[in-house]
Enzyme design. Structure first.
Site, PDB file in Angstrom:
ATOM      1  N   SER A  19       4.723   2.685   8.064  1.00 49.71           N
ATOM      2  CA  SER A  19       4.434   1.505   7.247  1.00 49.71           C
ATOM      3  C   SER A  19       5.603   1.179   6.330  1.00 49.71           C
ATOM      4  O   SER A  19       6.117   2.052   5.625  1.00 49.71           O
ATOM      5  CB  SER A  19       3.183   1.744   6.394  1.00 49.71           C
ATOM      6  OG  SER A  19       2.040   1.847   7.191  1.00 49.71           O
ATOM      7  N   ASP A  22       0.346  -7.555   1.405  1.00 48.91           N
ATOM      8  CA  ASP A  22       0.729  -6.154   1.583  1.00 48.91           C
ATOM      9  C   ASP A  22       2.244  -5.984   1.665  1.00 48.91           C
ATOM     10  O   ASP A  22       2.766  -5.269   2.517  1.00 48.91           O
ATOM     11  CB  ASP A  22       0.061  -5.557   2.831  1.00 48.91           C
ATOM     12  CG  ASP A  22       0.040  -4.033   2.777  1.00 48.91           C
ATOM     13  OD1 ASP A  22       0.371  -3.466   1.716  1.00 48.91           O
ATOM     14  OD2 ASP A  22      -0.308  -3.407   3.792  1.00 48.91           O
ATOM     15  N   HIS A  35       0.815  -1.209   0.000  1.00 55.23           N
ATOM     16  CA  HIS A  35       0.000   0.000   0.000  1.00 55.23           C
ATOM     17  C   HIS A  35       0.856   1.269   0.000  1.00 55.23           C
ATOM     18  O   HIS A  35       0.347   2.359  -0.242  1.00 55.23           O
ATOM     19  CB  HIS A  35      -0.986   0.002   1.171  1.00 55.23           C
ATOM     20  CG  HIS A  35      -0.398   0.295   2.513  1.00 55.23           C
ATOM     21  ND1 HIS A  35      -0.080  -0.683   3.434  1.00 55.23           N
ATOM     22  CD2 HIS A  35      -0.092   1.467   3.122  1.00 55.23           C
ATOM     23  CE1 HIS A  35       0.392  -0.138   4.531  1.00 55.23           C
ATOM     24  NE2 HIS A  35       0.401   1.177   4.374  1.00 55.23           N
TER      25      HIS A  35
END
Length: 237
Positions: A147, A75, A46
């Protein structure tokens, strides 16, 4: 005591040098881990939603990066920069983790480059509501921009890629899964399981029936893969 503190400082500095800032354009910034010295960087799918990205290294060099492969279901994504002799991270074995071990997270949350936070490993396993996939679950604080950054053990070995927060725990993709991803070379937009939907989700707590004090579990759709079952069902971010 001083020797221990100095040793931890060296470990933290090495992790910072192996962590990069990824400019994802209008989607904001994320983090990544230098996986090999010849320019392979691991981050979240993402974060790497654009084919061309900008990567800032620890020495402030900014390089163009190209997405090599992504697995939206797990992911995880691999990207490449044209550089050599980069400070690659030391990779650990996530299957050997035990509850109570020290965990170190490095990221670039809210514009703070190379921020460090520590906590302990809670478990490695599935999370209710997120399917059967295993996550390294740790009591470390993550914020937007973390992230794709590394979750490491006390020796500085990367044992996970930080992805999201659920139930006040940081969730990281186990390093063993990243090794399998790199070995398999899962390509972008490729179906990776029989139950593939083609969405990237983020767990959140939302008010129940308009009552801010009462929270319930929800999922925010961050990205929908073109041509996926989710896209055909008109699901939108």
């Amino acid at each position: 005591m001083n020797a221990s503190a100095n040793g931890f400082g060296e470990i933290a500095e090495a992790l910072r040098r192996s962590t990069v800032l990824i400019n994802a354009g209008g989607r904001g910034n994320g983090s990544g881990v230098i996986w090999s010295s010849d320019g392979i960087i691991i981050t979240n799918a993402h974060v790497a939603q654009r084919k061309q990205l900008k990567v800032q290294l620890w020495d402030l060099r900014e390089l163009d990066a190209t997405v090599i492969a992504t697995d939206p279901v797990r992911d995880v994504a691999s990207i490449r920069v044209r550089a050599s002799n980069l400070p690659a991270a030391s990779i650990g074995n996530s299957s050997r983790l035990r509850a109570g071990e020290l965990a170190i997270a490095i990221g670039n949350p809210l514009g703070f480059v190379g921020a460090l936070t520590t906590g302990v490993i809670h478990t490695v396993g599935a999370v209710p509501g997120l399917g059967s996939q295993k996550w390294v679950q740790a009591g470390v604080r993550l914020a937007q921009g973390s992230s794709g950054g590394p979750l490491a053990d006390a020796a500085g070995r990367v044992i996970g890629i930080n992805t999201m927060v659920a139930w006040k725990l940081a969730l990281a993709i186990p390093s063993d899964d990243v090794v399998s991803f790199l070995a398999g070379g899962v390509s972008s937009n490729r179906q990776t399981s029989e139950n593939w939907l083609g969405v990237t989700l983020y767990p959140v707590q939302v008010p129940r029936n308009g009552n801010r004090a009462a929270k319930t579990f929800g999922l925010v759709v961050l990205h929908v893969e073109p041509g996926s079952p989710a896209a055909q069902a008109s699901l939108l971010p």
